[in-house]
Motif scaffolding. Structure first.
Motif, PDB file in Angstrom:
ATOM      1  N   GLY A   8       0.829  -1.202   0.000  1.00  0.00           N
ATOM      2  CA  GLY A   8       0.000   0.000   0.000  1.00  0.00           C
ATOM      3  C   GLY A   8       0.856   1.242   0.000  1.00  0.00           C
ATOM      4  N   LYS A   9       0.213   2.387  -0.081  1.00  0.00           N
ATOM      5  CA  LYS A   9       0.916   3.662  -0.037  1.00  0.00           C
ATOM      6  C   LYS A   9       1.530   3.876   1.349  1.00  0.00           C
ATOM      7  N   ILE A  84      -2.085  -8.496   0.716  1.00  0.00           N
ATOM      8  CA  ILE A  84      -3.026  -7.629   1.423  1.00  0.00           C
ATOM      9  C   ILE A  84      -2.730  -6.197   0.992  1.00  0.00           C
ATOM     10  N   TYR A  85      -3.658  -5.622   0.215  1.00  0.00           N
ATOM     11  CA  TYR A  85      -3.472  -4.250  -0.252  1.00  0.00           C
ATOM     12  C   TYR A  85      -4.212  -3.321   0.716  1.00  0.00           C
ATOM     13  N   MET A  99      -5.586   1.733  -9.773  1.00  0.00           N
ATOM     14  CA  MET A  99      -4.753   1.186 -10.842  1.00  0.00           C
ATOM     15  C   MET A  99      -3.747   0.175 -10.294  1.00  0.00           C
ATOM     16  N   MET A 100      -3.141   0.484  -9.128  1.00  0.00           N
ATOM     17  CA  MET A 100      -2.160  -0.427  -8.545  1.00  0.00           C
ATOM     18  C   MET A 100      -2.823  -1.725  -8.095  1.00  0.00           C
ATOM     19  N   PHE A 101      -4.027  -1.619  -7.552  1.00  0.00           N
ATOM     20  CA  PHE A 101      -4.760  -2.807  -7.132  1.00  0.00           C
ATOM     21  C   PHE A 101      -5.074  -3.683  -8.342  1.00  0.00           C
ATOM     22  N   GLY A 134     -14.137  -3.201  -7.494  1.00  0.00           N
ATOM     23  CA  GLY A 134     -14.563  -4.483  -8.029  1.00  0.00           C
ATOM     24  C   GLY A 134     -13.950  -5.661  -7.303  1.00  0.00           C
ATOM     25  N   VAL A 135     -13.602  -5.443  -6.036  1.00  0.00           N
ATOM     26  CA  VAL A 135     -12.896  -6.478  -5.281  1.00  0.00           C
ATOM     27  C   VAL A 135     -13.880  -7.435  -4.613  1.00  0.00           C
TER      28      VAL A 135
END
Length: 460
Positions: A8-9, A84-85, A99-101, A134-135
């Motif tokens: 994550g960030k 785990i994002y 976008m990263m996900f 959309g997860v």
């Protein structure tokens, strides 16, 4: 070993979640964005399954340094078994996270979106905006308030394979059997009734550990002051009580890592080394104050070393808690120490401190006891009849017999046809049944599934 990575960030709480899952403060946490620049790793137990947990650096393109951190993080993610994002629930979703996900989702590795810092109804409402990612697997948590983590750990465990058997028992079954006599009882080399009882006193700073030691040995053995962190070096005292020798060690108080100064930095390492040689831990809590995350982390040390444990509520004369109410709070927060008895004392005034000796003796007897094999198998047999072990791929899973193979704490081998099929929840069920039948207050119980031999599995 299977790998689970936190991605994550910067400043979304990855290191805080890492520390929570590892049950110890390994990663440095701060409000400074980009504190973690390399990966922290720790072997953790997730619902009975071991994995390598990875705390990665934040995904950030603001400088050459952080671009390199990002590259390293993404390379680690590609080689992981689950991702785990994490995002910050205090903010609305942004395109960069989305976008990263999506990019990580293309790796065909199980991935969960974890929204941290969901501390209020307003945060919960905002968190639902992340559905547009959309997860399938989305979790709302608050690491600081320890909420929502049970569902997340269940998800992690679901995507981990069963553990390879630990080598607590010899892999050669014939060698294993040689440890027992003709009547099937384990040959104990130690006479625990004659040994000194080693007791470590642990807790955070200024909870009254030194005062408790002084009250136990009826002497001003440890320096006591209102200055938090007075005790730096461990204070040892050998004391005889009613014909039994006790070796007490007052450990240095543990404080939050960010507040450790100078030589106090050695306190945690020294405490861990002491606990490796200890039989029983007196976990001292300040009952005049609310329980803290640090109390929970220190309690985890006692669990980590499989010690006998007694929870001591000190400063009871200043407490506003009802005893039953505080006990419930402790049991809820320290589920991994549910077996530990709880006693309230006032160390400075010496009230109820004398009762600790009887409790220590009781816990030590449970911690070192030898359970008769026939009675052990009777309990295990009744438990499996009452609640049969779930089948694996349509095939029955059987426990042929159980036998104690170690002491301090009791270690019990479950000789089976399919040891890998014994789920951690069933081990917990068996442990509870054993506690109902034997005196096991204050002591952990270690159950080790053991394969009787390849020929047994071939018969299935």
């Amino acid at each position: 070993m299977q790998k689970v990575i936190l991605v994550g960030k910067p400043n979304v709480g990855k290191s805080s979640l890492f520390n929570r899952l590892a049950r110890q403060r390994i990663a440095i946490t701060s409000d400074v964005s980009g504190t973690t620049r390399d990966t922290n790793k720790a072997v953790v137990d997730i619902e009975g399954k071991e994995c390598l947990l990875i705390d990665s650096g934040g995904l950030d393109d603001s400088s050459e340094l952080f671009r390199n951190v990002k590259i390293k993080t993404l390379n680690e993610a590609k080689n992981s078994d689950a991702i785990i994002y994490m995002v910050d629930g205090k903010f609305m979703p942004d395109d960069e996270d989305r976008m990263m996900f999506y990019e990580l989702s293309k790796l065909n590795i199980p991935i969960a979106l974890v929204i941290n810092k969901v501390d209020s109804k307003k945060d919960e409402t905002r968190a639902w905006e992340f559905i547009n990612f959309g997860v399938k697997d989305l979790f709302q948590i608050s690491v600081s308030h320890n909420t929502g983590l049970d569902e997340l750990t269940e998800w992690i465990a679901k995507h981990l394979k069963d553990d390879v058997l630990k080598a607590d028992v010899s892999d050669d079954f014939d060698d294993f059997l040689e440890e027992f006599d003709d009547e099937g009882e384990f040959r104990a080399d130690e006479d625990f009734a004659e040994k000194n009882i080693k007791v470590g006193i642990i807790g955070r700073v200024n909870v009254g550990k030194s005062s408790l030691l002084n009250a136990l040995v009826k002497d001003s053995r440890a320096v006591v002051s209102d200055v938090a962190g007075t005790t730096i070096d461990p204070v040892n005292e050998i004391y005889e009580h009613e014909g039994r020798i006790y070796e007490f060690v007052d450990t240095a108080g543990i404080r939050k890592r960010g507040k450790i100064e100078g030589i106090e930095r050695y306190a945690l390492n020294r405490t861990e080394k002491i606990l490796e040689q200890t039989d029983i831990a007196l976990l001292v809590l300040d009952s005049s104050e609310p329980l803290t995350e640090l109390d929970e982390r220190i309690a985890g040390l006692a669990s980590k070393f499989n010690l006998g444990v007694i929870i001591v509520l000190n400063k009871w004369d200043k407490s506003e808690w009802e005893f039953d109410e505080l006990c419930k709070e402790i049991k809820d927060r320290f589920k991994f120490l549910a077996y530990a008895p709880i006693i309230s004392v006032s160390a400075l005034g010496g009230k109820r401190v004398h009762k600790l000796y009887g409790l220590i003796q009781e816990v030590y007897q449970n911690f070192t006891q030898k359970i008769q094999t026939s009675k052990l198998n009777e309990v295990v047999g009744e438990a499996t009849k009452l609640h049969p072990i779930p089948r694996e791929k349509g095939k029955s899973v059987k426990i042929y017999y159980a036998v104690q193979f170690g002491f301090a704490p009791p270690r019990i081998a479950l000789v089976m046809n399919k040891p890998r099929a014994l789920h951690f929840s069933y081990k917990r069920y068996l442990t509870n049944k054993l506690r109902e039948s034997f005196s096991l207050s204050g002591t952990p119980v270690v159950l080790i599934p053991k394969n009787r031999g390849e020929s047994d599995e071939d018969k299935e």
